[in-house]
Structure formats: structure tokens, C-alpha cells
Write an enzyme that holds these catalytic residues in place. Sequence first.
Site, short mmCIF file in Angstrom:
data_model
loop_
_atom_site.label_atom_id
_atom_site.label_comp_id
_atom_site.label_asym_id
_atom_site.label_seq_id
_atom_site.Cartn_x
_atom_site.Cartn_y
_atom_site.Cartn_z
N ASN A 60 18.74 75.10 46.29
CA ASN A 60 18.26 74.46 47.52
C ASN A 60 17.10 73.56 47.13
O ASN A 60 16.08 74.05 46.61
CB ASN A 60 17.82 75.52 48.54
N GLU A 122 24.18 93.36 33.63
CA GLU A 122 24.52 94.47 32.74
C GLU A 122 25.58 93.99 31.77
O GLU A 122 26.57 93.37 32.16
CB GLU A 122 25.07 95.65 33.54
#
Length: 135
Positions: A60, A122
Amino acid sequence: MQILHTMLRVGDLDRSIKFYQDVLGMRLLRTSENPEYKYTLAFLGYEDGESAAEIELTYNWGVDKYEHGTAYGHIAIGVDDIYATCEAVRASGGNVTREAGPVKGGSTVIAFVEDPDGYKIEFIENKSTKSGLGN
């Protein structure tokens, strides 16, 4: 049904694209700008196609930082060499938050890192993904 993408809001689109490409080996699949609403999207992934899940990075315009809150956990990526992947993250200036090693009480090899915006990722070593977490 299928997972299409996971969207992450980023403060520096170029920096984030570089991380996902250079460190995690993803390809930039497409970008889209919307000047009227002042945002740019970048879609990255390992495969291009209707059945491949993607990461959507949303910038943005003018917003350089976001609060993550406590609800977001992590995304998981299977890697062939978890130790080399963690070294690549470190070499790029990234943050390894849990060193590679077996999950507590099991043999699945995992690690946790953060991308440039602090999102947790992860890593699960691919040879471990066949048996499932915790085994």
C-alpha cells in the site's frame, strides 16, 4: 476447493520480492498496480498454474510498516537442505528465530525464520514431510 494464495502486507515491495526470490527461490509470477487505490501486488511462487499456491505481497503506497498482532502464525515451506537454507537467510541479513533441528519429541527437522517484514516462515526439511510433523 484449493488454496490460491496467502497475502502479506509489506513495507518495501522490492526488498520483499528480492527475499522471496533470492533467498527462498520463488519466481515472480506477475505484478499488478492500482493507481486509483494506491497499491501494488506481486505474486510469487514455485510453480505457475491453477493448482499452485502463491504468496501475494501487497504494498500500500506510503505505508512502510504494519502491526502483525497475535493471530498470524506462519507459513510453511518444504526445503531440501534446511541447514543451507537457514545459512542463506542469515547471509541475506535475515533473522533465524529457531535454529534447524528436530521438533521436540520427534525427528521432523524444522526451523523458523522471519522475512524482511517480520512474518514468520517455518522450514520443514523435505525428507521429513513424508512422515508428518512430530514423527
